[in-house]
Design an enzyme around this catalytic site. Structure first.
Site, PDB file in Angstrom:
ATOM      1  N   GLY A  45     -20.296  61.093  10.376  1.00  0.00           N
ATOM      2  CA  GLY A  45     -21.113  62.255  10.719  1.00  0.00           C
ATOM      3  C   GLY A  45     -21.461  62.342  12.187  1.00  0.00           C
ATOM      4  O   GLY A  45     -21.375  63.409  12.808  1.00  0.00           O
ATOM      5  N   HIS A  88     -41.891  63.448  36.560  1.00  0.00           N
ATOM      6  CA  HIS A  88     -43.319  63.740  36.556  1.00  0.00           C
ATOM      7  C   HIS A  88     -43.981  63.317  35.252  1.00  0.00           C
ATOM      8  O   HIS A  88     -45.090  63.758  34.946  1.00  0.00           O
ATOM      9  CB  HIS A  88     -43.538  65.234  36.821  1.00  0.00           C
ATOM     10  CG  HIS A  88     -43.101  65.651  38.186  1.00  0.00           C
ATOM     11  ND1 HIS A  88     -43.958  65.678  39.276  1.00  0.00           N
ATOM     12  CD2 HIS A  88     -41.883  66.013  38.666  1.00  0.00           C
ATOM     13  CE1 HIS A  88     -43.291  66.062  40.352  1.00  0.00           C
ATOM     14  NE2 HIS A  88     -42.031  66.267  40.009  1.00  0.00           N
ATOM     15  N   LYS A 135     -34.258  57.740   1.409  1.00  0.00           N
ATOM     16  CA  LYS A 135     -33.814  58.952   0.709  1.00  0.00           C
ATOM     17  C   LYS A 135     -33.898  58.768  -0.804  1.00  0.00           C
ATOM     18  O   LYS A 135     -34.309  59.670  -1.539  1.00  0.00           O
ATOM     19  CB  LYS A 135     -32.382  59.297   1.122  1.00  0.00           C
ATOM     20  CG  LYS A 135     -32.275  59.810   2.554  1.00  0.00           C
ATOM     21  CD  LYS A 135     -30.863  59.705   3.101  1.00  0.00           C
ATOM     22  CE  LYS A 135     -29.887  60.562   2.337  1.00  0.00           C
ATOM     23  NZ  LYS A 135     -28.547  60.549   2.965  1.00  0.00           N
TER      24      LYS A 135
END
Length: 551
Positions: A277, A394, A514
């Protein structure tokens, strides 16, 4: 399976001799400052560079010597990097735990090449899918493809998760300069309903096409969003029969589930189990990218990927960009104890590139057992993070410059801007050079005092320096250049995995949560469901039920 892959999988737990030599070498080098290294070797900044496939790689600001590089290259040889590279490109099943070949490189192989998986040449299949993608993309981009009411498609929503989202959204943002600006492109991945709601907030269903990307067409988050998209689309089209087929296409291998959803099987674009994937953006998973930038530009991206593939496959280790990057990352991870890597693209279009690399690197090498299933004896998988410059300067650069952690940095920049405006680009690149210089050399107490700084303030204004970085320069961010950068990191990650003797191509770590979620969902939905978790999880479920009003 071919010999080299087996040999690596069963290699003894003992570390290679080069690893032991590097450990001794590190003890001698760890106290040496980059100021000293550059002073003793004035040509270092010209010598420790590499130019290949349109990229200039400056690795001179690393805490290394020629001996370090020699030892790292020796480590690569002793770890079997050349053999593993050959095994991957040959189509051996180097993903051992899933017994699969690892052939994302085949996705960008040119027509006429031959790459065998189980004795079958996969290149013709790859190009057959690419041709179908190109035909579909042209029809959508020209308005030939029309929605159910006869309106042309003006909005494309990619629905996926993980590699089915991170690759497409990164590529779209990176190549937005080349995209079809009369069309809108959105990406939905999070199962949080807000993600979908905001993506379609201002869209007309009659002009919207959904690309549902799921290999199995069963992924929980993706299919939940797909069903919501289906309901939204039909509601906007008066629940017209047959509307789904005009507004949905699929990237999947499960033709039966795709057809059941209502998508015409002719509009299913296939990919293969030898494509992981997180390595799939050049497969049919990149369909939204192709629609956005067009088939020709997508082909250019594939060309850039292939060019880096060939460099990785053929270049000697000491002049091999991905190998050197991988070796340097392992040097800091395992010998200096660096836990993170900052990727700092000085190109706004690459704003999603660090997020893309997080999956590529950490899902690949976040492993704690060897190929043989034994515990690893060293650290693996550094944490990747970053933001575009100059924004990061920053915020978090303070920690990189003066904090207590060693954070190797990759600076990425280009000689030519895509949107030239006055002095902007010179200022941008000046910051790349300045930050790398400041990280390397810092500012001593004597230098601070010489500026008239009060004694009490001196410690606060000292920069230790000796902070390593790579600088990667290209001419211009094009589709081909993006392909080169993606493949550069893909193969650097692979190199690290070989050094650590782990499987960089499985991802079992994503499974447990999951599975447990599937068990908990009905417990959240039904207040009468008995709970048999630990006391913390039980209490969380009860508290949620109460807040939901179902307790």
């Amino acid at each position: 399976m071919a010999g080299p892959a087996n040999k690596t999988a069963t290699r003894a737990a003992a570390k290679p001799q080069a690893w032991k030599d590097l450990s001794a070498h590190h003890k001698k080098l760890r106290g040496v400052h980059l100021r000293e290294l550059f002073h003793d070797d004035p040509q270092r900044g010209e010598r420790l560079t590499l130019e290949a496939v349109g990229l200039y790689f400056d690795y001179s600001k690393n805490r290394i010597t020629d001996e370090t590089v020699d030892l790292l290259v020796r480590l690569a040889r002793e770890s079997g990097v050349p053999e593993r590279i050959e095994a991957m490109f040959r189509g051996d099943k180097i993903n051992l735990t899933e017994k699969r070949a690892v052939l994302h490189t085949a996705l960008r192989a040119p027509r006429g090449a031959s790459i065998l998986v189980d004795g079958k040449d996969v290149v013709p299949e790859v190009h057959a899918v690419l041709d179908r993608m190109a035909d579909f993309s042209r029809r959508v981009r020209t308005g030939e493809w029309k929605g159910h009411t006869g309106k042309r498609i003006r909005n494309v929503v990619n629905v996926g998760i993980g590699g089915s989202d991170l690759g497409p959204v990164m590529a779209y943002e990176a190549l937005k300069h080349y995209s079809e600006r009369s069309m809108t492109f959105r990406f939905v991945s999070n199962v949080d309903s807000t993600d979908f709601a905001e993506a379609v907030q201002d869209l007309d269903a009659a002009e919207t096409l959904f690309i549902i990307s799921s290999k199995t067409f069963t992924t929980l988050e993706t299919m939940t969003n797909a069903e919501t998209a289906r309901a939204w689309c039909l509601a906007g089209l008066g629940n017209a029969e047959g509307a789904v087929a005009k507004h949905f296409v699929a990237v999947s291998t499960n033709a039966q589930a795709v057809a059941k959803f209502g998508i015409d099987a002719a509009n299913m674009f296939e990919f293969w189990d030898w494509v992981g994937g997180r390595y799939s953006m050049s497969s049919a998973i990149g369909l939204s990218t192709m629609v956005a930038i067009g088939p020709e530009q997508f082909s250019d991206m594939l060309g850039g990927l292939h060019e880096m593939d060939e460099h990785f496959r053929t270049a000697p280790l000491e002049r091999n960009l991905p190998v050197l990057m991988g070796l340097l990352a392992a040097w800091y991870n395992d010998f200096f104890g660096a836990e993170t890597v900052a990727v700092l693209p000085y190109e706004q279009y690459l704003k999603r590139f660090p997020a893309y690399l997080q999956q590529l690197t950490m899902e690949s090498n976040g492993k704690s057992v060897t190929l043989a299933g034994k515990p690893v004896a060293h650290k693996t998988g550094p944490i990747f993070w970053g933001e575009p410059g100059t924004n990061g300067q920053h915020s978090f650069y303070q920690l990189i410059h003066q904090g207590t952690r060693l954070i190797p940095c990759d600076f990425i920049a280009f000689a030519q801007p895509l949107n030239p405006r006055g002095r902007h680009h010179d200022m941008l690149v000046a910051n790349v050079c300045a930050q790398a210089e400041a990280l390397a050399f810092g500012k001593t107490a004597e230098q601070v005092k010489a500026q008239g700084t009060p004694e009490w303030l001196v410690p606060h204004r000292v920069f230790e320096g000796n902070r390593p970085s790579n600088v990667i320069l290209g001419d211009r961010l094009t589709p081909a250049m993006l392909g080169k950068l993606v493949a550069l990191y893909e193969h650097a990650v692979f190199t690290q995995g070989v050094l650590w003797n782990i499987d960089s191509f499985d991802q079992w770590g994503v499974e447990l949560g999951k599975v447990l979620a599937q068990r908990i969902i009905p417990e959240l939905e039904n207040a009468d469901s008995p709970l048999a978790h630990d006391s913390s999880t039980n209490r969380l479920i009860q508290y949620f039920r109460k807040g939901k009003g179902t307790a």
